[in-house]
Design a protein around this motif. Structure first.
Motif, short mmCIF file in Angstrom:
data_model
loop_
_atom_site.label_atom_id
_atom_site.label_comp_id
_atom_site.label_asym_id
_atom_site.label_seq_id
_atom_site.Cartn_x
_atom_site.Cartn_y
_atom_site.Cartn_z
N PHE A 11 0.85 -1.14 -0.05
CA PHE A 11 0.02 0.03 0.01
C PHE A 11 1.03 1.26 -0.03
O PHE A 11 0.36 2.26 -0.39
CB PHE A 11 -0.96 0.03 1.22
CG PHE A 11 -1.93 -1.02 1.33
CD1 PHE A 11 -2.06 -2.00 0.34
CD2 PHE A 11 -2.83 -1.18 2.23
CE1 PHE A 11 -3.38 -2.94 0.07
CE2 PHE A 11 -3.76 -2.13 2.26
CZ PHE A 11 -3.91 -3.06 1.28
N ASN A 14 -0.26 4.79 1.84
CA ASN A 14 -1.76 4.90 1.54
C ASN A 14 -2.30 3.75 2.32
O ASN A 14 -1.62 2.73 2.58
CB ASN A 14 -1.87 4.63 -0.13
CG ASN A 14 -1.23 5.51 -0.95
OD1 ASN A 14 -1.73 6.69 -0.96
ND2 ASN A 14 -0.36 5.30 -1.69
N LEU A 18 -8.71 6.82 7.74
CA LEU A 18 -9.18 5.65 8.44
C LEU A 18 -10.22 5.08 7.51
O LEU A 18 -10.37 3.90 7.40
CB LEU A 18 -9.75 5.94 9.81
CG LEU A 18 -8.41 6.35 10.85
CD1 LEU A 18 -8.88 6.73 12.02
CD2 LEU A 18 -7.62 4.96 10.88
N GLN A 20 -10.78 5.19 4.20
CA GLN A 20 -10.33 4.58 3.22
C GLN A 20 -9.51 2.95 3.44
O GLN A 20 -9.97 2.25 2.72
CB GLN A 20 -9.18 5.34 2.46
CG GLN A 20 -9.76 6.68 1.73
CD GLN A 20 -8.56 7.57 1.13
OE1 GLN A 20 -7.37 7.40 1.66
NE2 GLN A 20 -9.05 8.41 0.09
N LYS A 21 -8.91 3.04 4.62
CA LYS A 21 -8.44 1.70 5.25
C LYS A 21 -9.58 0.83 5.35
O LYS A 21 -9.74 -0.39 4.93
CB LYS A 21 -7.88 2.21 6.30
CG LYS A 21 -7.13 0.77 7.06
CD LYS A 21 -6.86 1.00 8.48
CE LYS A 21 -8.15 0.91 9.42
NZ LYS A 21 -8.03 0.63 10.94
N ARG A 22 -10.62 1.06 5.98
CA ARG A 22 -11.85 0.37 6.29
C ARG A 22 -12.58 -0.01 5.02
O ARG A 22 -12.65 -1.21 4.75
CB ARG A 22 -12.81 1.36 7.07
CG ARG A 22 -12.52 1.40 8.47
CD ARG A 22 -13.88 1.91 9.38
NE ARG A 22 -13.85 3.34 9.30
CZ ARG A 22 -13.42 4.06 10.03
NH1 ARG A 22 -12.84 3.68 11.00
NH2 ARG A 22 -13.64 5.21 9.82
N PRO A 43 0.08 -2.60 4.83
CA PRO A 43 -0.57 -1.14 4.91
C PRO A 43 0.88 -0.39 5.52
O PRO A 43 1.70 -0.71 6.15
CB PRO A 43 -1.57 -1.58 5.83
CG PRO A 43 -1.23 -2.56 6.74
CD PRO A 43 -0.31 -3.63 5.93
N TYR A 47 -1.23 1.51 10.41
CA TYR A 47 -2.34 0.78 10.65
C TYR A 47 -2.34 -0.73 10.66
O TYR A 47 -2.87 -1.45 10.59
CB TYR A 47 -3.10 1.04 9.08
CG TYR A 47 -3.60 2.51 8.87
CD1 TYR A 47 -4.03 3.24 9.83
CD2 TYR A 47 -3.30 2.96 7.57
CE1 TYR A 47 -4.42 4.51 9.70
CE2 TYR A 47 -3.83 4.36 7.35
CZ TYR A 47 -4.19 5.06 8.35
OH TYR A 47 -4.69 6.25 7.87
N VAL A 51 -5.27 -3.14 10.96
CA VAL A 51 -5.50 -4.15 9.71
C VAL A 51 -5.46 -5.68 10.27
O VAL A 51 -6.43 -6.29 9.67
CB VAL A 51 -4.62 -3.70 8.77
CG1 VAL A 51 -4.73 -4.76 7.56
CG2 VAL A 51 -4.75 -2.48 7.93
#
Length: 251
Positions: A11, A14, A18, A20-22, A43, A47, A51
């Motif tokens: 990633f 990026n 938060l 966008q991570k979800r 990630p 994160y 993650v």
């Protein structure tokens, strides 16, 4: 024994939020993925633990880097010891962006690799040449030199914990991709080098994956090459097409 196919998603720095991570995690958690392919996502360090807690258990998590020392006054760094304690099984080392932007030499990469292996981590070891090096016919010389420093600090049994990622620097983030023939040639020569420098058994069992602007469009042509054992995906790992890349061999 056939080599288990491997697809990693780097990633990089990026996603930036938060939410966008979800979304990324949700997409992967709900996707139908080839059960015969090992999937690893990397990630940003911020994160990693969240993650790891949220992602489905058949997807593994990797750090994008680690320090060679176990602890100490190294502001901003993360150690292999900490990754092990956090339950992170993989780490990416030697990425061209680390080599070029942060001036990591092959010796530093080897030192980090040894530290990661000593903590029981698995390593995605990146190697690859610049455009100038390819055009001057030095691709294999460069790749072998980058591998040699790691070979010097490892034992044959360590290689069951190493995935080699061939990433031509000129193809990373540029939209340019090595042709399937170019990728196969470099992977085959790299496997031949491992056979002579480590052992034939290690060469046969070590997975050599391709990275460099891999997408849902070009992955199908690359995946049929006999010495391409998967991919390390950059930008496309942030998009829904990452699922198609994971399933490329099955398709």
């Amino acid at each position: 024994m056939p080599r288990t196919y491997f697809v990693g998603g780097n990633f990089k720095m990026n996603p930036t939020t938060l939410e966008q991570k979800r979304v990324l995690v949700k997409t992967l958690n709900e996707a139908t993925l080839d059960p015969q392919t090992e999937v690893v996502i990397a990630p940003p360090a911020l994160y990693l633990i969240s993650v790891l807690d949220l992602i489905r258990k058949d997807i593994k998590v990797a750090a994008q880097n680690c320090h060679a020392k176990a602890s100490g006054a190294f502001t901003g760094e993360i150690s292999a010891t900490q990754l092990k304690d956090a339950g992170i099984p993989y780490v990416i080392l030697g990425h061209s962006e680390r080599r070029s932007l942060f001036h990591e030499t092959s010796e530093i990469v080897a030192e980090k690799t040894r530290a990661a292996l000593d903590q029981g981590l698995k390593v995605i070891l990146c190697v690859g040449e610049t455009l100038e090096e390819r055009e001057s016919g030095r691709t294999q010389q460069v790749v072998e030199a980058q591998l040699q420093t790691v070979i010097a600090v490892t034992k044959p049994e360590d290689w069951s914990h190493i995935v080699v990622a061939y990433e031509p620097v000129w193809a990373i983030g540029t939209g340019k991709v090595a042709t399937s023939a170019q990728a196969q040639e470099t992977h085959a020569e790299t496997r031949k080098y491992l056979a002579s420098a480590v052992s034939p058994a290690v060469a046969e069992s070590t997975r050599i994956i391709y990275g460099g602007s891999v997408s849902g469009v070009n992955c199908n042509e690359l995946t049929v090459q006999p010495d391409v054992d998967g991919f390390l995906v950059g930008g496309a790992s942030l998009k829904p097409e990452f699922v198609n890349i994971i399933n490329a061999r099955k398709a």
